[in-house]
Design a protein around this motif. Sequence first.
Motif, short mmCIF file in Angstrom:
data_model
loop_
_atom_site.label_atom_id
_atom_site.label_comp_id
_atom_site.label_asym_id
_atom_site.label_seq_id
_atom_site.Cartn_x
_atom_site.Cartn_y
_atom_site.Cartn_z
N VAL A 16 0.84 -1.20 0.00
CA VAL A 16 0.00 0.00 0.00
C VAL A 16 0.87 1.25 0.00
N ASP A 35 10.17 2.63 6.46
CA ASP A 35 9.69 1.27 6.71
C ASP A 35 10.39 0.65 7.91
N GLU A 36 9.60 -0.12 8.67
CA GLU A 36 10.15 -0.72 9.89
C GLU A 36 11.29 -1.70 9.60
N ALA A 40 9.22 -6.61 10.93
CA ALA A 40 7.80 -6.21 10.94
C ALA A 40 6.93 -7.33 10.36
N ALA A 43 2.57 -8.27 5.13
CA ALA A 43 1.70 -9.05 4.24
C ALA A 43 2.19 -8.99 2.79
N ALA A 44 2.84 -7.87 2.44
CA ALA A 44 3.27 -7.68 1.06
C ALA A 44 4.28 -8.74 0.63
N PHE A 48 -0.75 -14.18 -1.72
CA PHE A 48 -1.06 -15.18 -2.75
C PHE A 48 -1.12 -14.56 -4.16
N LEU A 50 -3.23 -12.72 -6.00
CA LEU A 50 -4.38 -12.65 -6.92
C LEU A 50 -4.82 -11.21 -7.15
N VAL A 184 8.54 4.14 12.78
CA VAL A 184 8.02 5.37 13.38
C VAL A 184 7.40 5.02 14.72
N HIS A 333 -7.35 -5.16 2.97
CA HIS A 333 -6.87 -6.55 3.03
C HIS A 333 -6.54 -7.13 1.66
N GLY A 335 -4.33 -5.82 -0.96
CA GLY A 335 -3.40 -4.82 -1.49
C GLY A 335 -2.79 -5.16 -2.83
N VAL A 336 -2.87 -6.41 -3.25
CA VAL A 336 -2.40 -6.76 -4.61
C VAL A 336 -3.48 -6.33 -5.60
N THR A 337 -4.69 -6.80 -5.36
CA THR A 337 -5.82 -6.45 -6.24
C THR A 337 -5.94 -4.93 -6.36
#
Length: 374
Positions: A16, A35-36, A40, A43-44, A48, A50, A184, A333, A335-337
């Motif tokens: 995202v 970025d942490e 962290a 999910a990225a 899967f 799709l 952060v 939820h 973030g690919v789509t």
Amino acid sequence: MIHNEIDFAVIGGGLVGAAIGWGLARRGRRVAMLDEGDIAYRAARGNFALVWVQSKGGGMSRYATWTRESADAWPELATTLRLDTGLDVCLQQPGGFHLLLSQKEMENRANALKRLNSQPGMVPFEYHMLDHAEVARMLPRIGPQVAGASFCPLDGHVNALRLLRALHVGFQRHGGSYFPEHRVEQIAFHDGEFRLACGDGQIGAPKIVLAAGLGNATLAPMVGINAPVRPQRGQIIVTEKIAPFMPYIVHTIRQTDDGSVMISDSVEEAGYDVSVGSEVLAVMADRAVKMFPHLGRLNVVRCWAALRVMPQDGYPIYDQSKDCPGAFIATCHSGVTLAAAHALLLPPRIDESDLTNESLAAFSTQRFHVATAH
Ligand SMILES: Cc1cc2nc3c(=O)[nH]c(=O)nc-3n(C[C@H](O)[C@H](O)[C@H](O)COP(=O)(O)OP(=O)(O)OC[C@H]3O[C@@H](n4cnc5c(N)ncnc54)[C@H](O)[C@@H]3O)c2cc1C
């Protein structure tokens, strides 16, 4: 470190944050992405991949339309990223099957899609309920236990890790500055300026975008935003590579561009536990082998669990803080789509501080402000 020469600080370099950061940098904005880092929940890096349209938006027709707009914008995103970075994200949108293993599952699926497509405000999407023989004509290697499927010609998939890389490379080519290992910890807002405390330094920015996935649960209240998100575990099995056998995608099984077969069929409320569990993996493998019996002969090369970023009601959240104007939040939820929407459609809205127009108002945090009865 004090870094004041920027227009936006994007917190989170997952799918995202990277999509929004790339979109803002392409518009000529000076953007820092923080970025942490590897410890962290990300999910990225565990999804899967799709680009999935069918079944999205039950209970909120605007979400179905937004998903559809993103799927429609995906070819433009893939082409622009290739021109920007030379990286091919391997987008394919051949259509997808939701395979069903009994007449009961067929009935439930047909009813659910009918309900979804007939809800108020819904722009119906094309789908077909197919019986075993019809599915077998398109996916010849299905097993005898497949009763049928729903098929939607709009569904697709990508190489999600390549996507993340391309967004980061493109972001930096457009002048964006990436700060890994910059978690952060605190956000302060004074006189129209945000101060982000990370580790041993501070970063100052007039505008910030909270795109920290599960990290948004702690960051959002610091700028007066109520954006409830929780972890939801998903497990994935990856097999050895085999010759292409899937001209389409199945919602729980896909063959990657390098020939591996990925299986993903689990949704678990397990808090922040990212361990894999053999019981769940066994159920996933069993259903996959019923769908495609030849998969039973393949070696599994790895399995992992990762945490979805699940908003309380399941729909994306996009908003600007009322208490701290200039602080935006984006979380979802899928973030690919939605990557194409986040990269191409959302950045102009954030840049113009206009998240209240008709197309985005439904995703505001207002929906979580429920009046208390006395
Ligand atoms: C098993 C599984 C399967 C999935 N399958 C699909 C799919 O098929 N299709 C689809 O569309 N989506 C899928 N998803 C969802 C998709 O991966 C996520 O929607 C997407 O990755 C969310 O992106 P994000 O940037 O919000 O969060 P993340 O990818 O988790 O990134 C958040 C980033 O924020 C950083 N961060 C956190 N806190 C801080 C902080 N305080 N300061 C700085 N940085 C911070 C982290 O380091 C991280 O890099 C799946 C997810 C899972 C887990």
